[in-house]
Design an enzyme around this catalytic site. Structure first.
Site, short mmCIF file in Angstrom:
data_model
loop_
_atom_site.label_atom_id
_atom_site.label_comp_id
_atom_site.label_asym_id
_atom_site.label_seq_id
_atom_site.Cartn_x
_atom_site.Cartn_y
_atom_site.Cartn_z
N PRO A 2 0.84 -1.21 0.00
CA PRO A 2 0.00 0.00 0.00
C PRO A 2 0.87 1.26 0.00
CG PRO A 2 -0.83 -1.59 1.58
CD PRO A 2 0.49 -2.11 1.11
N GLU A 3 0.58 2.17 -0.93
CA GLU A 3 1.33 3.41 -1.03
C GLU A 3 0.42 4.57 -0.65
OE1 GLU A 3 3.56 3.70 -4.66
OE2 GLU A 3 4.28 1.65 -4.52
#
Length: 272
Positions: A2-3
């Site tokens: 997840p960014e």
């Protein structure tokens, strides 16, 4: 992993369900995350009202009356809103039960995330204090990037992913922004021109904003706060497209490794 857009999507997804509610109970089923969940955490947050949610870099911040919950999704974590109480799965490590019966459930198969708490000013926390500017703010400007790049010998992609320079530009979005800017990923940072800085900053902002609007990027492990995957993967130009034709010029997209991360580029659109 997840960014920034995935974390922002999660924040926006859970916020309407939790603002103004009190934490009835926090349950920790497995404390063995990247940093062990403090044993006193359930007692610290119990009965506190949730005042706001924020995001700093890839950290989800849940502001309470006396402190802040610091949540990191790690490599495979997700936070979902549950309206009932289904039986927890193997990787459902933490539940936050609210006074209206809703609960937040944290799932993390690889256990590389974090749940921490502080009552000190959040900007002074050791995980936050060293971070660079947010990419979607005016602080991240072409002039800022140009000045920071002077006399740097590192590769531009590595430089762009350094959270001390700018936060939240992870591997996917760095690849995409460099492609849109026509910049070779291994170009020495110190050779970045002002014009290239202008293009790169504009494209970082564009790529991240679009990804947020589309709910993040569909990766194997990521889902938003509502349990649904993001859809930005359908818009990717180079990331994950090694061996496929460039959408602009039909040159074959190539891949190599940069600091053990996949780097994707078009040899024609991003010349050396």
């Amino acid at each position: 992993m997840p960014e920034l857009p995935e974390v922002e999507t999660t924040r926006r997804g859970i916020e309407p369900h939790i603002l103004g509610r009190r934490i009835s109970r926090l349950t920790v089923r497995d404390s063995r995350l990247r940093w062990p969940v403090p044993p006193e955490l359930p007692e610290q947050v119990q009965d506190q009202k949730i005042l706001a949610t924020h995001r700093r870099s890839k950290y989800l911040l849940i502001e309470l009356e006396r402190g802040v919950l610091i949540v990191h999704l790690g490599m495979s974590g997700s936070v979902r809103v549950l309206l009932d109480d289904p039986t927890p799965g193997k990787h459902d490590h933490i539940d936050v039960e609210l006074d209206n019966g809703i609960r937040l459930r944290y799932n993390d198969p690889r256990r590389f995330g974090a749940w921490l708490y502080t009552e000190a000013p959040i900007e002074e926390h050791e995980l936050i204090a060293h971070l660079g500017p947010e990419p979607l703010t005016e602080a991240f400007s072409a002039e800022y990037l140009f000045q920071k790049s002077r006399k740097r010998k590192t590769k531009i992609k590595t430089f762009l992913m350094d959270a001390r320079i700018v936060v939240g530009v992870g591997n996917i979005y760095a690849n995409e922004a460099l492609y849109l800017s026509g910049i070779y990923p291994h170009k020495p940072t110190g050779r970045l021109t002002r014009k290239e800085s202008e293009r790169l900053v504009a494209n970082v902002k564009q790529v991240l904003a679009l990804a947020i609007n589309e709910g993040g990027t569909t990766l194997r492990d990521f889902v938003g706060g509502d349990g649904k995957p993001g859809y930005f993967a359908q818009s990717l130009n180079v990331y994950g497209r090694s061996g496929l034709p460039c959408r602009r010029c039909e040159t074959t997209i190539r891949e190599f490794r940069t600091s053990n991360r996949g780097t994707f580029f078009c040899p024609t659109c991003q010349p050396r």
